[in-house]
Design a protein around this motif. Structure first.
Motif, PDB file in Angstrom:
ATOM      1  N   LEU A  75      40.656  65.386  23.571  1.00 43.74           N
ATOM      2  CA  LEU A  75      41.098  65.619  22.463  1.00 43.74           C
ATOM      3  C   LEU A  75      41.474  64.622  21.488  1.00 43.74           C
ATOM      4  N   VAL A  76      40.622  64.667  20.234  1.00 42.28           N
ATOM      5  CA  VAL A  76      41.046  63.702  19.036  1.00 42.28           C
ATOM      6  C   VAL A  76      41.186  64.376  17.981  1.00 42.28           C
ATOM      7  N   PHE A  77      42.093  63.969  17.059  1.00 39.54           N
ATOM      8  CA  PHE A  77      42.417  64.554  15.792  1.00 39.54           C
ATOM      9  C   PHE A  77      42.062  63.677  14.875  1.00 39.54           C
ATOM     10  N   VAL A  78      41.281  64.387  13.669  1.00 40.91           N
ATOM     11  CA  VAL A  78      40.722  63.701  12.612  1.00 40.91           C
ATOM     12  C   VAL A  78      41.655  64.054  11.316  1.00 40.91           C
ATOM     13  N   LEU A  79      42.099  62.974  10.707  1.00 43.60           N
ATOM     14  CA  LEU A  79      42.664  63.221   9.167  1.00 43.60           C
ATOM     15  C   LEU A  79      41.785  62.822   8.417  1.00 43.60           C
ATOM     16  N   ASP A  80      41.635  63.610   7.237  1.00 42.61           N
ATOM     17  CA  ASP A  80      40.729  63.275   6.069  1.00 42.61           C
ATOM     18  C   ASP A  80      41.902  62.722   5.258  1.00 42.61           C
ATOM     19  N   CYS A  81      41.059  61.640   4.262  1.00 39.42           N
ATOM     20  CA  CYS A  81      42.043  60.871   3.571  1.00 39.42           C
ATOM     21  C   CYS A  81      41.103  60.005   2.543  1.00 39.42           C
ATOM     22  N   ALA A  82      41.550  59.414   1.712  1.00 36.20           N
ATOM     23  CA  ALA A  82      41.044  58.739   0.542  1.00 36.20           C
ATOM     24  C   ALA A  82      40.837  57.418   0.902  1.00 36.20           C
ATOM     25  N   ASP A  83      41.808  56.787   1.781  1.00 37.18           N
ATOM     26  CA  ASP A  83      41.766  55.392   1.798  1.00 37.18           C
ATOM     27  C   ASP A  83      42.267  54.961   3.312  1.00 37.18           C
ATOM     28  N   PRO A  84      41.432  55.379   4.309  1.00 36.92           N
ATOM     29  CA  PRO A  84      41.780  55.290   5.713  1.00 36.92           C
ATOM     30  C   PRO A  84      42.302  53.873   6.152  1.00 36.92           C
ATOM     31  N   ASP A  85      41.851  52.829   5.555  1.00 33.83           N
ATOM     32  CA  ASP A  85      42.258  51.727   6.091  1.00 33.83           C
ATOM     33  C   ASP A  85      43.717  51.265   5.440  1.00 33.83           C
ATOM     34  N   ALA A  86      44.255  51.815   4.302  1.00 34.52           N
ATOM     35  CA  ALA A  86      45.531  51.881   3.826  1.00 34.52           C
ATOM     36  C   ALA A  86      46.432  52.645   4.711  1.00 34.52           C
ATOM     37  N   TYR A  88      38.575  48.972  10.309  1.00 37.61           N
ATOM     38  CA  TYR A  88      37.964  49.814   9.400  1.00 37.61           C
ATOM     39  C   TYR A  88      36.306  49.818   9.628  1.00 37.61           C
ATOM     40  N   ASP A  89      35.887  50.756  10.196  1.00 39.14           N
ATOM     41  CA  ASP A  89      34.519  51.037  10.365  1.00 39.14           C
ATOM     42  C   ASP A  89      33.802  52.216   9.720  1.00 39.14           C
ATOM     43  N   PRO A  90      33.472  51.952   8.362  1.00 40.67           N
ATOM     44  CA  PRO A  90      33.357  52.913   7.521  1.00 40.67           C
ATOM     45  C   PRO A  90      32.575  54.525   8.105  1.00 40.67           C
ATOM     46  N   PRO A  91      32.981  55.315   8.069  1.00 40.62           N
ATOM     47  CA  PRO A  91      34.473  56.024   7.306  1.00 40.62           C
ATOM     48  C   PRO A  91      35.426  56.058   8.095  1.00 40.62           C
ATOM     49  N   TYR A  92      35.804  55.360   9.146  1.00 39.67           N
ATOM     50  CA  TYR A  92      36.701  55.871   9.959  1.00 39.67           C
ATOM     51  C   TYR A  92      37.756  54.531  10.231  1.00 39.67           C
ATOM     52  N   LEU A 150      41.251  58.404  11.255  1.00 40.65           N
ATOM     53  CA  LEU A 150      41.600  58.583   9.669  1.00 40.65           C
ATOM     54  C   LEU A 150      39.924  58.495   9.100  1.00 40.65           C
ATOM     55  N   GLN A 151      39.445  59.448   8.398  1.00 40.30           N
ATOM     56  CA  GLN A 151      38.236  59.693   8.000  1.00 40.30           C
ATOM     57  C   GLN A 151      38.279  59.958   6.331  1.00 40.30           C
ATOM     58  N   ARG A 152      37.482  58.672   5.879  1.00 40.09           N
ATOM     59  CA  ARG A 152      37.479  58.586   4.518  1.00 40.09           C
ATOM     60  C   ARG A 152      36.523  59.826   4.037  1.00 40.09           C
ATOM     61  N   VAL A 153      37.143  60.561   3.042  1.00 39.55           N
ATOM     62  CA  VAL A 153      36.258  61.777   2.345  1.00 39.55           C
ATOM     63  C   VAL A 153      36.323  61.603   0.750  1.00 39.55           C
ATOM     64  N   ASN A 198      48.300  71.586   4.376  1.00 39.89           N
ATOM     65  CA  ASN A 198      47.446  71.370   5.579  1.00 39.89           C
ATOM     66  C   ASN A 198      47.299  72.544   6.394  1.00 39.89           C
ATOM     67  N   ARG A 199      46.331  72.868   7.024  1.00 40.82           N
ATOM     68  CA  ARG A 199      45.972  74.097   7.924  1.00 40.82           C
ATOM     69  C   ARG A 199      46.434  73.543   9.269  1.00 40.82           C
ATOM     70  N   MET A 200      46.839  72.415   9.882  1.00 42.63           N
ATOM     71  CA  MET A 200      47.136  71.802  10.851  1.00 42.63           C
ATOM     72  C   MET A 200      47.966  70.489  10.463  1.00 42.63           C
ATOM     73  N   HIS A 201      48.960  70.323  11.196  1.00 44.86           N
ATOM     74  CA  HIS A 201      49.947  69.311  11.038  1.00 44.86           C
ATOM     75  C   HIS A 201      50.391  68.625  12.041  1.00 44.86           C
ATOM     76  N   PRO A 202      50.943  67.216  12.384  1.00 44.88           N
ATOM     77  CA  PRO A 202      51.672  66.872  13.392  1.00 44.88           C
ATOM     78  C   PRO A 202      53.013  67.028  13.351  1.00 44.88           C
ATOM     79  N   ASP A 203      53.617  67.207  14.380  1.00 45.37           N
ATOM     80  CA  ASP A 203      55.018  67.480  14.388  1.00 45.37           C
ATOM     81  C   ASP A 203      55.841  66.163  15.082  1.00 45.37           C
TER      82      ASP A 203
END
Length: 119
Positions: A3-14, A30-34, A49-52, A60-65
């Motif tokens: 199981l791997v979670f992917v979070l879409d974001c603008a600047d995954p490196d930061a 950082y290995d674009p886009p991840y 973290l995936q650059r989109v 968010n429809r899913m979130h970490p606790d």
């Protein structure tokens, strides 16, 4: 299966710096886009973290606790890292909860399981 979670974001490196510190994870390069984050203990799922190109526009429809023993200490820690408090603290069905957002606005909750509060 892994199981791997992917979070879409603008600047995954930061954003990787925030999530690595918040979770106690190790970050990869950082290995674009991840950017990959892994639990050094090998217990918890990997986070990518995936650059989109599109901005976040809704809840968010899913979130970490983040389940912790001390709400105040954890809120101080994550806000010092760059999180913001969105709502709370409040009690959700017996669980003290605060909704936070990472530096790009992705929601996560800080939760104290009932009976786990520090005295």
């Amino acid at each position: 299966m892994e199981l791997v979670f992917v979070l879409d974001c603008a600047d995954p490196d930061a954003l990787a710096d925030f999530w690595a510190a918040a979770l106690g994870y190790e970050r990869g390069g950082y290995d674009p886009p991840y950017v990959g984050l892994t639990d050094p203990r090998g217990k918890n799922p990997r986070l990518l973290l995936q650059r989109v190109p599109e901005p976040k526009v809704a809840k968010n429809r899913m979130h970490p606790d983040l389940r912790v023993a001390d709400m105040d200490a954890e809120l101080a820690r994550v806000t010092a890292l760059g999180a913001t408090v969105v709502r709370g603290p409040f009690v959700d069905d017996g669980w003290p909860t605060t909704v936070c957002a990472d530096p790009e606005g992705n929601e996560f909750c800080v939760i104290v399981p009932p009976g786990k509060e520090q005295a």
